[in-house]
Design a protein around this motif. Sequence first.
Motif, PDB file in Angstrom:
ATOM      1  N   TYR A 197      -5.471  -2.881   2.613  1.00 11.49           N
ATOM      2  CA  TYR A 197      -5.971  -4.181   3.072  1.00 11.49           C
ATOM      3  C   TYR A 197      -4.786  -4.890   3.713  1.00 11.49           C
ATOM      4  CZ  TYR A 197      -7.917  -8.891   3.083  1.00 11.49           C
ATOM      5  OH  TYR A 197      -8.355 -10.131   3.468  1.00 11.49           O
ATOM      6  N   ASN A 198      -4.653  -4.735   5.015  1.00 10.59           N
ATOM      7  CA  ASN A 198      -3.472  -5.208   5.724  1.00 10.59           C
ATOM      8  C   ASN A 198      -2.216  -4.612   5.086  1.00 10.59           C
ATOM      9  OD1 ASN A 198      -5.103  -6.759   7.465  1.00 10.59           O
ATOM     10  ND2 ASN A 198      -5.127  -8.459   5.992  1.00 10.59           N
ATOM     11  N   THR A 247      -6.212   2.068  -6.182  1.00 12.96           N
ATOM     12  CA  THR A 247      -5.318   1.456  -5.192  1.00 12.96           C
ATOM     13  C   THR A 247      -4.475   2.491  -4.445  1.00 12.96           C
ATOM     14  OG1 THR A 247      -3.795   1.075  -7.049  1.00 12.96           O
ATOM     15  CG2 THR A 247      -5.120  -0.802  -6.294  1.00 12.96           C
ATOM     16  N   ASP A 287      -7.358  -5.204  -1.425  1.00 12.72           N
ATOM     17  CA  ASP A 287      -7.317  -6.662  -1.561  1.00 12.72           C
ATOM     18  C   ASP A 287      -6.983  -7.060  -2.992  1.00 12.72           C
ATOM     19  OD1 ASP A 287      -9.693  -6.285  -2.980  1.00 12.72           O
ATOM     20  OD2 ASP A 287     -10.973  -7.045  -1.379  1.00 12.72           O
ATOM     21  N   ASP A 288      -6.822  -8.355  -3.206  1.00  4.98           N
ATOM     22  CA  ASP A 288      -6.424  -8.826  -4.538  1.00  4.98           C
ATOM     23  C   ASP A 288      -7.407  -8.374  -5.613  1.00  4.98           C
ATOM     24  OD1 ASP A 288      -4.317 -10.047  -3.299  1.00  4.98           O
ATOM     25  OD2 ASP A 288      -4.990 -12.104  -3.649  1.00  4.98           O
ATOM     26  N   ARG A 345       0.346 -12.308  -6.848  1.00  5.01           N
ATOM     27  CA  ARG A 345      -0.945 -12.794  -6.344  1.00  5.01           C
ATOM     28  C   ARG A 345      -2.075 -12.554  -7.350  1.00  5.01           C
ATOM     29  NH1 ARG A 345      -1.720 -13.684  -0.767  1.00  5.01           N
ATOM     30  NH2 ARG A 345      -3.878 -13.024  -1.077  1.00  5.01           N
ATOM     31  N   ARG A 359      -6.844  -4.643  -6.506  1.00 10.32           N
ATOM     32  CA  ARG A 359      -5.589  -4.423  -7.242  1.00 10.32           C
ATOM     33  C   ARG A 359      -5.683  -4.985  -8.650  1.00 10.32           C
ATOM     34  NH1 ARG A 359      -3.653  -7.084  -3.151  1.00 10.32           N
ATOM     35  NH2 ARG A 359      -2.090  -8.250  -4.329  1.00 10.32           N
ATOM     36  N   LYS A 394       0.815  -1.205   0.000  1.00  7.71           N
ATOM     37  CA  LYS A 394       0.000   0.000   0.000  1.00  7.71           C
ATOM     38  C   LYS A 394       0.854   1.263   0.000  1.00  7.71           C
ATOM     39  CE  LYS A 394      -0.752  -0.392   5.025  1.00  7.71           C
ATOM     40  NZ  LYS A 394      -1.798  -0.661   6.033  1.00  7.71           N
TER      41      LYS A 394
END
Length: 297
Positions: free
Chosen positions: A49-50, A44, A55-56, A86, A59, A19
Amino acid sequence: MIPALQPGDTIAILATARKISYPEIEVAIHTFESWGLKVVLGQTIGASYNYFAGDDALRLQDLQQMLDDENIRAIICGRGGYGTTRIIDQVDFAKFQQHPKWLVGFSDVTALHSHIHNFGIQSVHAIMPLLFPKDGTAASIETLRKVLFGEELTYTVAPHELNRTGLGQGQLIGGNLSMLGTLTGTRSDCSTAGKILFLEDLDEYLYHIDRIMVHLDRSGKLEHLSGLIIGDMSDMKDTILPFGKTAHEIILEHTGKYNYPVCYGFPVGHEPLNLALVCGREAKLEVSEQGAVLRYT
């Protein structure tokens, strides 16, 4: 070949991995605008997201939208970290292959460079927006500008005691050593035969560097190169029981049996001086006692 950018063109900044916030890329935005470019930001930028820039799914959606938008002439990855692999297998590159555009970044973005190399599309391994405000990056930024706007570049590097002299010619490929190791055997893997490979890495244990080099050699990635460029091996770590060799010495051990030219100390990687390299472009590497010269052909 992808057309050079012109003033008035639109580029996008997004994050495929770790991020990043708007304030962290503000200097880069102003820099791109000073070049006459229009800048749009992906969803993005500022997402969280952490560890990741969303999140995937977010992105992936962001990258897909920018790849498909024909008005976007270049996609700049805001930072590296981890996360591109990912999502890369879910990306549809069909429109991108019909209307290629520059993809720019390094480190984790090595996955994108390698993946699209298989389509015969060039990309730019270069400094990313997160690093624009850092001291000593002006020359790196300028080489990115020259590549994007189609200006010629030739790089001359000082001699290094581990260099192996010779002349090599072929497509320039490479990037982050750890990433290239993890890409082996995946859809993003690409052939190295007859090509000039460049490598850099950051914050790895020396035995990890050895393990990756062994893996690349066993996979046939090192044997048939036309040339090898070793960039920065920054902040290497050792274990309590010392490995006994530097990163350069490890690389020398696993490539010393081959005959292609090798240039050590090339300014590419996780340091302020990170010269822009065009992945997939035909290049010539000449290593002599006076140093090394890399030019495009």
